[in-house]
Design a protein around this motif. Structure first.
Motif, mmCIF file in Angstrom:
data_model
loop_
_atom_site.group_PDB
_atom_site.id
_atom_site.type_symbol
_atom_site.label_atom_id
_atom_site.label_comp_id
_atom_site.label_asym_id
_atom_site.label_seq_id
_atom_site.Cartn_x
_atom_site.Cartn_y
_atom_site.Cartn_z
ATOM 1 N N VAL A 1 -46.338 18.638 16.600
ATOM 2 C CA VAL A 1 -45.572 19.062 17.770
ATOM 3 C C VAL A 1 -46.407 18.743 19.006
ATOM 4 O O VAL A 1 -47.561 19.191 19.106
ATOM 5 N N VAL A 2 -45.851 17.953 19.916
ATOM 6 C CA VAL A 2 -46.556 17.609 21.152
ATOM 7 C C VAL A 2 -45.716 18.086 22.325
ATOM 8 O O VAL A 2 -44.557 17.685 22.469
ATOM 9 N N THR A 3 -46.281 18.943 23.162
ATOM 10 C CA THR A 3 -45.529 19.442 24.321
ATOM 11 C C THR A 3 -45.755 18.539 25.531
ATOM 12 O O THR A 3 -46.791 17.879 25.654
ATOM 13 N N GLY A 4 -44.760 18.506 26.418
ATOM 14 C CA GLY A 4 -44.844 17.634 27.586
ATOM 15 C C GLY A 4 -44.964 16.178 27.190
ATOM 16 O O GLY A 4 -45.685 15.403 27.815
ATOM 17 N N ALA A 5 -44.221 15.792 26.138
ATOM 18 C CA ALA A 5 -44.443 14.483 25.513
ATOM 19 C C ALA A 5 -43.399 13.437 25.851
ATOM 20 O O ALA A 5 -43.357 12.377 25.230
ATOM 21 N N ALA A 6 -42.547 13.692 26.830
ATOM 22 C CA ALA A 6 -41.553 12.694 27.209
ATOM 23 C C ALA A 6 -42.132 11.631 28.128
ATOM 24 O O ALA A 6 -41.505 10.592 28.360
ATOM 25 N N SER A 7 -43.338 11.859 28.633
ATOM 26 C CA SER A 7 -43.963 10.890 29.537
ATOM 27 C C SER A 7 -45.472 11.088 29.536
ATOM 28 O O SER A 7 -45.990 12.050 28.959
ATOM 29 N N GLY A 8 -46.164 10.168 30.174
ATOM 30 C CA GLY A 8 -47.597 10.312 30.408
ATOM 31 C C GLY A 8 -48.450 10.430 29.166
ATOM 32 O O GLY A 8 -48.187 9.806 28.131
ATOM 33 N N ILE A 9 -49.488 11.264 29.256
ATOM 34 C CA ILE A 9 -50.435 11.427 28.161
ATOM 35 C C ILE A 9 -49.739 11.930 26.904
ATOM 36 O O ILE A 9 -50.025 11.456 25.796
ATOM 37 N N GLY A 10 -48.848 12.884 27.052
ATOM 38 C CA GLY A 10 -48.163 13.435 25.886
ATOM 39 C C GLY A 10 -47.386 12.383 25.119
ATOM 40 O O GLY A 10 -47.399 12.354 23.881
ATOM 41 N N LYS A 11 -46.724 11.502 25.845
ATOM 42 C CA LYS A 11 -45.963 10.427 25.193
ATOM 43 C C LYS A 11 -46.893 9.484 24.450
ATOM 44 O O LYS A 11 -46.599 9.060 23.325
ATOM 45 N N ILE B 1 -49.860 20.137 13.014
ATOM 46 C CA ILE B 1 -50.683 19.928 14.208
ATOM 47 C C ILE B 1 -49.868 20.301 15.449
ATOM 48 O O ILE B 1 -48.701 19.922 15.563
ATOM 49 N N LEU B 2 -50.490 21.036 16.348
ATOM 50 C CA LEU B 2 -49.920 21.289 17.667
ATOM 51 C C LEU B 2 -50.819 20.637 18.702
ATOM 52 O O LEU B 2 -52.036 20.853 18.698
ATOM 53 N N VAL B 3 -50.221 19.836 19.572
ATOM 54 C CA VAL B 3 -50.937 19.313 20.735
ATOM 55 C C VAL B 3 -50.306 19.947 21.965
ATOM 56 O O VAL B 3 -49.184 19.619 22.344
ATOM 57 N N SER B 4 -51.022 20.893 22.559
ATOM 58 C CA SER B 4 -50.537 21.610 23.739
ATOM 59 C C SER B 4 -50.930 20.813 24.979
ATOM 60 O O SER B 4 -52.076 20.877 25.434
ATOM 61 N N ASN B 5 -49.957 20.062 25.499
ATOM 62 C CA ASN B 5 -50.239 19.116 26.569
ATOM 63 C C ASN B 5 -49.473 19.400 27.860
ATOM 64 O O ASN B 5 -49.887 18.976 28.929
ATOM 65 N N ALA B 6 -48.380 20.137 27.782
ATOM 66 C CA ALA B 6 -47.513 20.323 28.948
ATOM 67 C C ALA B 6 -48.288 20.882 30.141
ATOM 68 O O ALA B 6 -49.071 21.829 30.000
#
Length: 260
Positions: free
Chosen positions: A10-20, A86-91
């Motif tokens: 799960v990757v948050t804030g993943a529609a663009s930038g680093i998260g993507k 895995i959780l990637v908390s990026n937002a």
């Protein structure tokens, strides 16, 4: 076999930038990716890009500062994929003001996205990780998890807070074989950073070129932005560790801006 074959990320804030970039990197290594973003259409579009490349992904609408939305999103990913590894908390967002002029509502908004969001997504994922007796949480911190810059009181406070949260999750999660770590990038030329350049130029009364050269990249060894690929690789390094030896740690990816 690929590095993260059949793992669920799960990757948050993943529609663009680093998260993507992180989402694509995991998908390329065989992971099934849940792309969580505030904008449903953007999340689904980003997921579709991965699917078009032969990967497995789904888009989730998620306001990380809203507990009900976070729980619903994580539960939906688990319902589809059957696990959360895995959780990637990026937002994250950015708002800049001098401390003495920082509007309290904007201070609270910053902390809600960065810290409340990290807490809520962690809590939602841990129930599944604990049940499976395995998991990894990676927070996207910043060089500002380690030091400070003018105009960024809320951001610096939030990014420092992620270190504390990761260390507690590492302590509590150990008996469940769950690790927690923080990746601390320097300046990455994302849309968020692009937006900051003119804002800081206006606040500081200097040119945009001077903001880049003398504010953002002044302390690097080569006056270079950190790449999104570098950040993604650091995230996968923590997520793919084979033991608890690395838990509770932070890794700085900043072209030498900050060293420890």
């Amino acid at each position: 076999m690929k590095r993260f074959e059949d793992k669920v990320v799960v990757v948050t804030g993943a529609a663009s930038g680093i998260g993507k970039e992180i989402a694509h990197a995991f998908a390329a290594q065989g992971a099934r990716v849940a792309i969580a973003d505030l904008k449903k259409d953007a999340a689904e579009a980003a997921a579709a890009e991965i699917v078009a490349l032969g990967g497995v992904a789904m888009g989730l609408e998620m306001d990380v500062s809203d507990e009900a939305a976070v729980n619903a999103g994580v539960d939906a990913a688990h319902a589809v994929y059957g696990r959360i590894d895995i959780l990637v908390s990026n937002a994250g967002i950015q708002i800049v003001h001098p401390v003495h002029e920082f509007p309290f509502d904007q201070w609270k908004k910053m902390l809600a996205v960065h810290l409340d969001g990290a807490f809520l997504t962690t809590k939602a994922c841990l129930k599944y990780m604990y049940a499976a007796n395995a998991g990894s949480v990676v927070y996207i911190g910043s060089v500002h998890s380690k030091e400070a810059s003018p105009l960024k009181a809320a951001y610096v406070t939030a990014k420092h807070g992620l270190l504390g949260l990761a260390r507690v999750v590492a302590k509590e999660g150990a008996k469940h074989n769950v690790r927690a770590n923080v990746v601390c990038p320097g300046f990455v030329r994302t849309p968020l950073v692009e937006k900051q350049i003119p804002e800081q130029a206006k606040e500081l009364g200097i040119s945009e070129a001077e903001v880049v050269r003398n504010v953002m990249l002044r302390e690097t060894v080569d006056c270079e932005f950190t790449s999104m690929e570098d950040v993604a690789e650091a995230v996968m390094y923590f997520a793919g560790a084979n033991s608890n030896a690395l838990t509770g740690q932070s890794l700085i990816v900043s072209h030498g801006w900050f060293m420890e």
